[in-house]
Scaffold this motif. Structure first.
Motif, PDB file in Angstrom:
ATOM      1  N   VAL A  24      42.881   4.988  51.573  1.00  0.00           N
ATOM      2  CA  VAL A  24      42.208   6.267  51.308  1.00  0.00           C
ATOM      3  C   VAL A  24      42.307   6.622  49.825  1.00  0.00           C
ATOM      4  CG1 VAL A  24      42.275   8.747  51.756  1.00  0.00           C
ATOM      5  CG2 VAL A  24      42.532   7.137  53.652  1.00  0.00           C
ATOM      6  N   LEU A  25      43.488   6.417  49.241  1.00  0.00           N
ATOM      7  CA  LEU A  25      43.666   6.719  47.815  1.00  0.00           C
ATOM      8  C   LEU A  25      42.819   5.794  46.948  1.00  0.00           C
ATOM      9  CD1 LEU A  25      47.527   7.341  47.686  1.00  0.00           C
ATOM     10  CD2 LEU A  25      45.696   9.038  47.634  1.00  0.00           C
ATOM     11  N   GLY A  26      42.719   4.527  47.342  1.00  0.00           N
ATOM     12  CA  GLY A  26      41.878   3.592  46.601  1.00  0.00           C
ATOM     13  C   GLY A  26      40.417   3.997  46.651  1.00  0.00           C
ATOM     14  N   ALA A  27      39.978   4.442  47.817  1.00  0.00           N
ATOM     15  CA  ALA A  27      38.592   4.904  47.946  1.00  0.00           C
ATOM     16  C   ALA A  27      38.359   6.148  47.096  1.00  0.00           C
ATOM     17  CB  ALA A  27      38.280   5.201  49.413  1.00  0.00           C
ATOM     18  N   ASN A  28      39.334   7.052  47.075  1.00  0.00           N
ATOM     19  CA  ASN A  28      39.211   8.243  46.223  1.00  0.00           C
ATOM     20  C   ASN A  28      39.082   7.864  44.757  1.00  0.00           C
ATOM     21  OD1 ASN A  28      39.274  10.196  48.210  1.00  0.00           O
ATOM     22  ND2 ASN A  28      41.482  10.468  48.116  1.00  0.00           N
ATOM     23  N   ASP A  29      39.885   6.900  44.333  1.00  0.00           N
ATOM     24  CA  ASP A  29      39.802   6.442  42.944  1.00  0.00           C
ATOM     25  C   ASP A  29      38.414   5.903  42.627  1.00  0.00           C
ATOM     26  OD1 ASP A  29      42.365   7.123  42.333  1.00  0.00           O
ATOM     27  OD2 ASP A  29      43.207   5.138  42.679  1.00  0.00           O
ATOM     28  N   GLY A  30      37.879   5.113  43.557  1.00  0.00           N
ATOM     29  CA  GLY A  30      36.541   4.563  43.353  1.00  0.00           C
ATOM     30  C   GLY A  30      35.486   5.642  43.279  1.00  0.00           C
ATOM     31  N   ILE A  31      35.576   6.611  44.165  1.00  0.00           N
ATOM     32  CA  ILE A  31      34.602   7.703  44.191  1.00  0.00           C
ATOM     33  C   ILE A  31      34.602   8.462  42.862  1.00  0.00           C
ATOM     34  CG2 ILE A  31      34.039   9.930  45.245  1.00  0.00           C
ATOM     35  CD1 ILE A  31      35.197   8.758  47.888  1.00  0.00           C
ATOM     36  N   VAL A  32      35.786   8.920  42.456  1.00  0.00           N
ATOM     37  CA  VAL A  32      35.883   9.764  41.267  1.00  0.00           C
ATOM     38  C   VAL A  32      35.612   8.973  39.992  1.00  0.00           C
ATOM     39  CG1 VAL A  32      37.409  11.254  39.916  1.00  0.00           C
ATOM     40  CG2 VAL A  32      37.476  11.345  42.412  1.00  0.00           C
TER      41      VAL A  32
END
Length: 236
Positions: A24-32
């Motif tokens: 989830v944190l990796g996906a957040n990093d990608g999004i932002v």
């Protein structure tokens, strides 16, 4: 005795939760990260080519960076775990009585009587001495040693999945609402991932989701403002 079938009893539950949280944190990093890049470029120019180039560079570079960082981190962790496992294996072979006494003391300190603690230690040692000591002393198992390659791949994949969303939003939306559509897509995605992350941790979703949404909004607004200023000033 009835079992609570709805409660997880697997020993690797914490490991699975950590993997999910990391995803989830990796996906957040990608999004932002990707959203900030493409929105910043979109603030400087309406031409699609620079936005496409910057988005691809941000997506690929970010995924590689995440993978490398995770690989180095997990490699250090797994090396330490393997060293501890080998040390415990060697101690069991060289000083079995001392290790049995140590295991007995661990259970006695937890509140078990000396006689019962000794019996538990002896039975666990007879069943699987190494596993008993790893769990009681270190809180790990041989199977719990994480693969750096798996961690790197999962991190890169999570970042890519997250980064594709704002990239697609800014490329597919009409020029007049390109930036607005990206903002909406990103904030919606952050609400979803923030809620999921909170649920995984068993916490209320409101505060952590609000934090990540505010953080994402600041990142996008800042890069868009910088891009706009650079574009209007004629620097780019």
């Amino acid at each position: 005795m009835s079992l609570h079938l709805d409660e997880p009893h697997s020993g690797d539950l914490a490991g699975r939760l950590n993997w999910l949280r990391a995803g989830v944190l990796g996906a957040n990093d990608g999004i932002v990260s990707v959203a900030a890049i493409v929105v910043g470029v979109a603030g400087a120019t309406t031409a699609i080519a620079p936005i496409l180039t910057a988005g691809v560079a941000g997506l690929v570079g970010g995924a590689i960076s995440m993978a490398l960082g995770e690989y180095v981190s997990v490699s250090s962790q797994s090396d330490s775990q393997r060293a501890l496992i080998e040390k415990e294996r060697r101690e069991l072979a060289e000083m079995p009585e001392e290790e049995l006494a140590e295991l007995t003391e661990i259970y006695r300190v937890k509140g078990i009587s000396l006689e019962t603690a000794r019996q538990v230690a002896e039975e666990l040692t007879a069943h699987d001495a190494l596993a008993a000591h790893l769990e009681a002393e270190l809180g790990i198992t041989e199977d719990a040693v994480v693969s750096p390659w798996q961690a790197a791949g999962a991190s890169a994949l999570a970042f890519t999945i997250g980064g594709v969303l704002p990239f697609a939003a800014i490329l597919l939306a009409p020029e007049s609402i390109r930036v607005f559509a990206t903002f909406v897509a990103v904030l919606t995605a952050l609400i979803i991932t923030g809620t999921l992350s909170a649920r995984v941790g068993g916490n209320s979703w409101v505060r952590p989701t609000l934090r990540i949404v505010v953080g994402g909004t600041i990142a996008l607004a800042t890069t868009f403002l910088i891009g706009t200023l650079l574009g209007t000033s004629g620097v780019v």
